[in-house]
Design a protein around this motif. Structure first.
Motif, PDB file in Angstrom:
ATOM      1  N   GLY A 176       0.808  -1.218   0.000  1.00 13.64           N
ATOM      2  CA  GLY A 176       0.000   0.000   0.000  1.00 13.64           C
ATOM      3  C   GLY A 176       0.837   1.262   0.000  1.00 13.64           C
ATOM      4  O   GLY A 176       1.999   1.277  -0.421  1.00 13.64           O
ATOM      5  N   LEU A 177       0.251   2.359   0.541  1.00  9.72           N
ATOM      6  CA  LEU A 177       0.895   3.669   0.505  1.00  9.72           C
ATOM      7  C   LEU A 177       1.847   3.915   1.656  1.00  9.72           C
ATOM      8  O   LEU A 177       2.669   4.821   1.602  1.00  9.72           O
ATOM      9  N   GLN A 178       1.721   3.164   2.740  1.00  9.10           N
ATOM     10  CA  GLN A 178       2.471   3.407   3.965  1.00  9.10           C
ATOM     11  C   GLN A 178       2.165   4.802   4.513  1.00  9.10           C
ATOM     12  O   GLN A 178       3.052   5.559   4.893  1.00  9.10           O
ATOM     13  N   LYS A 179       0.868   5.138   4.540  1.00  3.88           N
ATOM     14  CA  LYS A 179       0.406   6.403   5.077  1.00  3.88           C
ATOM     15  C   LYS A 179      -0.623   6.138   6.171  1.00  3.88           C
ATOM     16  O   LYS A 179      -1.267   5.079   6.204  1.00  3.88           O
ATOM     17  N   THR A 180      -0.784   7.119   7.066  1.00  2.00           N
ATOM     18  CA  THR A 180      -1.823   6.993   8.079  1.00  2.00           C
ATOM     19  C   THR A 180      -3.189   7.125   7.417  1.00  2.00           C
ATOM     20  O   THR A 180      -3.300   7.578   6.260  1.00  2.00           O
ATOM     21  N   GLU A 181      -4.231   6.743   8.133  1.00  2.00           N
ATOM     22  CA  GLU A 181      -5.576   6.849   7.580  1.00  2.00           C
ATOM     23  C   GLU A 181      -5.920   8.287   7.219  1.00  2.00           C
ATOM     24  O   GLU A 181      -6.515   8.560   6.176  1.00  2.00           O
ATOM     25  N   ALA A 182      -5.514   9.232   8.081  1.00  2.00           N
ATOM     26  CA  ALA A 182      -5.795  10.648   7.823  1.00  2.00           C
ATOM     27  C   ALA A 182      -5.020  11.145   6.594  1.00  2.00           C
ATOM     28  O   ALA A 182      -5.559  11.888   5.768  1.00  2.00           O
ATOM     29  N   GLN A 183      -3.769  10.739   6.478  1.00  2.00           N
ATOM     30  CA  GLN A 183      -2.969  11.139   5.323  1.00  2.00           C
ATOM     31  C   GLN A 183      -3.542  10.573   4.031  1.00  2.00           C
ATOM     32  O   GLN A 183      -3.616  11.271   3.010  1.00  2.00           O
ATOM     33  N   THR A 184      -3.959   9.302   4.082  1.00  2.00           N
ATOM     34  CA  THR A 184      -4.545   8.672   2.899  1.00  2.00           C
ATOM     35  C   THR A 184      -5.827   9.372   2.489  1.00  2.00           C
ATOM     36  O   THR A 184      -6.070   9.624   1.306  1.00  2.00           O
ATOM     37  N   ARG A 185      -6.658   9.712   3.477  1.00  2.00           N
ATOM     38  CA  ARG A 185      -7.919  10.402   3.196  1.00  2.00           C
ATOM     39  C   ARG A 185      -7.668  11.748   2.521  1.00  2.00           C
ATOM     40  O   ARG A 185      -8.368  12.136   1.578  1.00  2.00           O
ATOM     41  N   SER A 186      -6.661  12.464   2.990  1.00  2.00           N
ATOM     42  CA  SER A 186      -6.333  13.758   2.401  1.00  2.00           C
ATOM     43  C   SER A 186      -5.854  13.597   0.954  1.00  2.00           C
ATOM     44  O   SER A 186      -6.255  14.363   0.066  1.00  2.00           O
ATOM     45  N   LEU A 187      -5.036  12.589   0.709  1.00  2.00           N
ATOM     46  CA  LEU A 187      -4.551  12.333  -0.645  1.00  2.00           C
ATOM     47  C   LEU A 187      -5.700  11.956  -1.580  1.00  2.00           C
ATOM     48  O   LEU A 187      -5.747  12.385  -2.740  1.00  2.00           O
ATOM     49  N   ILE A 188      -6.639  11.161  -1.055  1.00  2.00           N
ATOM     50  CA  ILE A 188      -7.808  10.762  -1.853  1.00  2.00           C
ATOM     51  C   ILE A 188      -8.650  11.975  -2.209  1.00  2.00           C
ATOM     52  O   ILE A 188      -9.072  12.148  -3.365  1.00  2.00           O
ATOM     53  N   ASP A 189      -8.908  12.847  -1.231  1.00  2.00           N
ATOM     54  CA  ASP A 189      -9.725  14.041  -1.474  1.00  2.00           C
ATOM     55  C   ASP A 189      -9.079  14.944  -2.527  1.00  2.00           C
ATOM     56  O   ASP A 189      -9.767  15.487  -3.399  1.00  2.00           O
ATOM     57  N   GLN A 190      -7.773  15.106  -2.450  1.00  2.00           N
ATOM     58  CA  GLN A 190      -7.072  15.943  -3.425  1.00  2.00           C
ATOM     59  C   GLN A 190      -7.176  15.354  -4.833  1.00  2.00           C
ATOM     60  O   GLN A 190      -7.437  16.071  -5.807  1.00  2.00           O
ATOM     61  N   ALA A 191      -6.974  14.033  -4.928  1.00  5.29           N
ATOM     62  CA  ALA A 191      -7.036  13.386  -6.241  1.00  5.29           C
ATOM     63  C   ALA A 191      -8.451  13.404  -6.801  1.00  5.29           C
ATOM     64  O   ALA A 191      -8.654  13.638  -8.000  1.00  5.29           O
ATOM     65  N   ASP A 192      -9.450  13.191  -5.940  1.00  2.19           N
ATOM     66  CA  ASP A 192     -10.844  13.222  -6.387  1.00  2.19           C
ATOM     67  C   ASP A 192     -11.198  14.588  -6.970  1.00  2.19           C
ATOM     68  O   ASP A 192     -11.866  14.680  -8.010  1.00  2.19           O
ATOM     69  N   LYS A 193     -10.779  15.634  -6.299  1.00  7.38           N
ATOM     70  CA  LYS A 193     -11.064  16.986  -6.792  1.00  7.38           C
ATOM     71  C   LYS A 193     -10.397  17.213  -8.147  1.00  7.38           C
ATOM     72  O   LYS A 193     -10.996  17.783  -9.071  1.00  7.38           O
ATOM     73  N   GLU A 194      -9.170  16.749  -8.287  1.00  5.19           N
ATOM     74  CA  GLU A 194      -8.457  16.919  -9.546  1.00  5.19           C
ATOM     75  C   GLU A 194      -9.160  16.175 -10.678  1.00  5.19           C
ATOM     76  O   GLU A 194      -9.278  16.692 -11.795  1.00  5.19           O
ATOM     77  N   VAL A 195      -9.654  14.967 -10.398  1.00  4.39           N
ATOM     78  CA  VAL A 195     -10.366  14.187 -11.415  1.00  4.39           C
ATOM     79  C   VAL A 195     -11.644  14.900 -11.838  1.00  4.39           C
ATOM     80  O   VAL A 195     -11.939  15.026 -13.034  1.00  4.39           O
ATOM     81  N   ARG A 196     -12.424  15.372 -10.864  1.00  3.18           N
ATOM     82  CA  ARG A 196     -13.688  16.058 -11.182  1.00  3.18           C
ATOM     83  C   ARG A 196     -13.459  17.345 -11.958  1.00  3.18           C
ATOM     84  O   ARG A 196     -14.221  17.682 -12.857  1.00  3.18           O
ATOM     85  N   ASP A 197     -12.403  18.068 -11.596  1.00  2.00           N
ATOM     86  CA  ASP A 197     -12.104  19.309 -12.310  1.00  2.00           C
ATOM     87  C   ASP A 197     -11.615  19.015 -13.727  1.00  2.00           C
ATOM     88  O   ASP A 197     -11.911  19.764 -14.667  1.00  2.00           O
ATOM     89  N   MET A 198     -10.886  17.949 -13.884  1.00  3.90           N
ATOM     90  CA  MET A 198     -10.332  17.583 -15.180  1.00  3.90           C
ATOM     91  C   MET A 198     -11.413  17.096 -16.137  1.00  3.90           C
ATOM     92  O   MET A 198     -11.402  17.408 -17.323  1.00  3.90           O
ATOM     93  N   PHE A 199     -12.371  16.321 -15.576  1.00  6.72           N
ATOM     94  CA  PHE A 199     -13.414  15.708 -16.406  1.00  6.72           C
ATOM     95  C   PHE A 199     -14.788  15.920 -15.766  1.00  6.72           C
ATOM     96  O   PHE A 199     -15.259  15.071 -15.003  1.00  6.72           O
ATOM     97  N   PRO A 200     -15.445  17.048 -16.068  1.00  2.84           N
ATOM     98  CA  PRO A 200     -16.769  17.329 -15.478  1.00  2.84           C
ATOM     99  C   PRO A 200     -17.797  16.236 -15.743  1.00  2.84           C
ATOM    100  O   PRO A 200     -18.720  16.047 -14.943  1.00  2.84           O
ATOM    101  N   ILE A 201     -17.657  15.498 -16.854  1.00  2.08           N
ATOM    102  CA  ILE A 201     -18.627  14.454 -17.195  1.00  2.08           C
ATOM    103  C   ILE A 201     -18.693  13.373 -16.123  1.00  2.08           C
ATOM    104  O   ILE A 201     -19.722  12.721 -15.945  1.00  2.08           O
ATOM    105  N   LEU A 202     -17.613  13.204 -15.361  1.00  2.94           N
ATOM    106  CA  LEU A 202     -17.570  12.154 -14.353  1.00  2.94           C
ATOM    107  C   LEU A 202     -18.266  12.547 -13.050  1.00  2.94           C
ATOM    108  O   LEU A 202     -18.434  11.708 -12.158  1.00  2.94           O
ATOM    109  N   ARG A 203     -18.677  13.799 -12.950  1.00  6.05           N
ATOM    110  CA  ARG A 203     -19.385  14.224 -11.737  1.00  6.05           C
ATOM    111  C   ARG A 203     -20.770  13.593 -11.651  1.00  6.05           C
ATOM    112  O   ARG A 203     -21.275  13.351 -10.557  1.00  6.05           O
ATOM    113  N   ALA A 204     -21.377  13.324 -12.800  1.00  2.00           N
ATOM    114  CA  ALA A 204     -22.741  12.761 -12.825  1.00  2.00           C
ATOM    115  C   ALA A 204     -22.671  11.243 -12.759  1.00  2.00           C
ATOM    116  O   ALA A 204     -22.955  10.535 -13.719  1.00  2.00           O
ATOM    117  N   GLN A 205     -22.284  10.725 -11.611  1.00  2.00           N
ATOM    118  CA  GLN A 205     -22.119   9.283 -11.431  1.00  2.00           C
ATOM    119  C   GLN A 205     -23.467   8.553 -11.502  1.00  2.00           C
ATOM    120  O   GLN A 205     -24.507   9.090 -11.090  1.00  2.00           O
TER     121      GLN A 205
END
Length: 555
Positions: A379-408
């Motif tokens: 895995g990432l070798q990160k704490t749960e809080a660190q992993t959650r922060s990384l996930i939130d950042q990546a999710d925002k980047e994906v949604r901003d990059m591809f608005p079509i994916l917001r309508a899940q």
């Protein structure tokens, strides 16, 4: 303990064979071992997993190693035909012999544990068919166990009193005699393998009950082998560069057509065109199979748009029409769960009670390598809080990059929340990238298997040697790329495998472009700009990659 190996490859399916081939060609004098839990080459296409009538979804020409064409005079398969399973097994066995893999392979060796050593080498514990344990020592490791090695067999209330045959579809070959004895059969599952098993029973004369659970992702997309008014091979659409532009993907610009992709996914007009493209694909399949023309066929209509599905599609590769068997009542479809098993009967949650001679579960596979690692974190070798922060950042980047994916899409049952495979380029565990001592081959789901296996195999050898042309500068960059790519998968394929493993459809060729650019090999393989955009990519387009890479690194 035996002398240390330079490399051990675990698994001898498509990906293990391709990775071993590339490594042997680049390191002919090194001590290399390939191990396989089964008794023959092929993985999914190994001798012990074949049964009568099984064929590839792919058509001839798209399911062969680029450096080993499946010639018609040797294998008897004509252009435009699906490949019989027996032929594929023979072909992969021949490939292993031709490229020096067979002489380095040990069969019936099941890996039970992999231990990372302080010097960054590996102890690999294996058990033979005779249950003799052996520990092997290797400098480097390629794990190519694939995604179809651990069957997911459900348990049901009352199954201890159930008298008919009850097994996973993986064992359909070993239990093949049941086709000649069963008059009634029940098949659980909604994927292509469940359709294959149901078809095999129905065409052998048995009445079949196909059970699809209402809390799953619904029936598989079964596409005609030829689509569009021009009768193009369905698989060719997935590997035609122009059409790949209609699928959002963060590594899409690797193909050199970023302007076209930006227009389609970042403008309102472009997204309108993309929506219509996917609607047309869906509607063509609906019409081809007549889902809206018959109440029983309607039960097999996919529940969500093909846009969200990924590689979990099938091709209608049967000699006769599967859907006619449904209309004729030879195959009966039930949207229900199994409530209980008792005696010869299956009790469904709808209240129906099915009498059967066999229950086959085509219920998929446990995702992941299935191997036990010691002193090593995949895995990432990160704490749960660190992993959650990384996930939130990546999710925002994906949604901003591809608005079509917001309508899940709204799923009947949301995908379980779990940590997916976090591998760089979907190959190397995040925290071990700079050690260059381990890689995972084939931990992806794609319909472009042969091309993927070839590209990944060469990439892995170059990576293990520290000779990639393009690599991350530090661990922070590795993590950022891994998080973007893996979180994108969750947003892109909620109706596929994206939440747990990398899933690929129209984004397959751009992924191969990504690997080739890392290697310093030109990804455009066609002779003209027009053919580059309009002509589908086939394995033959990647012939000689290893030699090409060797020549560019000879000085």
């Amino acid at each position: 303990m035996a002398d240390i190996f330079d490399l051990i490859v675990i698994g001898a399916g498509w990906y293990g064979l391709a990775a071993a081939k590339a490594y042997i060609e680049l390191h002919p004098d090194e001590k290399i071992l390939i191990t396989e839990a089964g008794s023959s080459f092929g993985g999914t296409w190994s001798k012990e997993r074949l049964y009568a009538g099984l064929k590839s979804n792919n058509l001839k020409g798209s399911y062969e190693h680029p450096d080993f064409p499946m010639s018609e005079d040797v294998y008897g398969v004509k252009s435009g035909q699906h490949i019989p399973a027996e032929t594929l097994h023979r072909y992969l066995s021949d490939l292993a012999t031709k490229f020096g893999i067979a002489e380095r392979t040990r069969f019936n060796m099941t890996t039970t544990q992999i231990e990372s050593r302080p010097d960054d080498t590996w102890f690999v514990t294996m058990v033979s068919k005779q249950e003799q344990e052996e520990v092997l020592h290797s400098k480097k490791l390629i794990v190519a166990t694939g995604l179809t090695s651990q069957p997911n067999l459900p348990t049901y209330a009352g199954q201890e009193t159930f008298t008919p045959a009850f097994f996973h579809a993986k064992d359909f070959c070993a239990r093949g005699d049941i086709l000649h004895t069963a008059k009634k059969a029940a098949v659980v599952g909604a994927g292509k393998s469940s359709f294959d098993v149901a078809y095999a029973f129905a065409t052998s004369g048995a009445k079949v009950d196909l059970i699809i659970r209402p809390t799953g992702q619904g029936p598989v997309w079964i596409c005609p082998p030829y689509v569009t008014p021009f009768k193009r091979m369905m698989e060719e659409l997935l590997s035609t560069r122009l059409l790949t532009w209609f699928s959002p993907v963060p590594w899409g610009d690797e193909d050199g057509f970023g302007v076209a992709r930006s227009f389609l996914h970042k403008t309102g007009i472009g997204r309108f065109i993309v929506d219509n493209f996917w609607n047309q694909i869906s509607n063509e399949v609906y019409e081809a199979h007549g889902y809206h023309d018959h109440p029983e066929l309607f039960k097999l209509k996919p529940w969500n748009s093909a846009f969200w599905t990924g590689s979990g599609v099938g091709i209608h590769n049967y000699p006769t029409n599967f859907f006619d068997l449904v209309k004729q009542g030879q195959i009966r479809v039930h949207i229900a769960d199994i409530k209980q098993l008792e005696g010869n009967y299956i009790q469904l949650t709808t209240g129906e009670k099915l009498d059967t001679d066999a229950l086959i579960c085509a219920t998929g596979w446990k995702k992941g390598s299935g191997l036990k690692f010691v002193n090593f974190d995949t895995g990432l070798q990160k704490t749960e809080a660190q992993t959650r922060s990384l996930i939130d950042q990546a999710d925002k980047e994906v949604r901003d990059m591809f608005p079509i994916l917001r309508a899940q899409p709204v799923l009947r049952t949301p995908a379980p929340s779990k940590e997916p495979l976090r591998n760089y380029r979907f190959i190397v565990p995040t925290q071990s990238f700079f050690k260059r001592n381990i890689a995972f081959a084939g931990m992806v789901s794609t319909v472009t298997t042969a091309v993927f296996a070839n590209a990944q195999g060469l990439w892995i050898s170059a990576y293990l040697d520290g000779k990639l042309e393009r690599t991350p500068k530090n661990q922070e960059e590795v993590i950022k790329k891994v998080m973007l790519d893996t979180q994108f998968q969750k947003w892109r394929y909620p109706c596929g495998y994206g939440a747990s493993i990398p899933d690929f459809a129209f984004d397959s060729i751009p992924y191969v472009d990504l690997l080739l650019n890392d290697l310093g090999i030109k990804p455009h393989r066609k002779s003209t700009q027009i053919t580059e955009i309009m002509e589908p990519y086939k394995p033959r387009d990647y012939k000689g990659l290893t030699q090409q890479w060797l020549e560019s690194h000879s000085t």
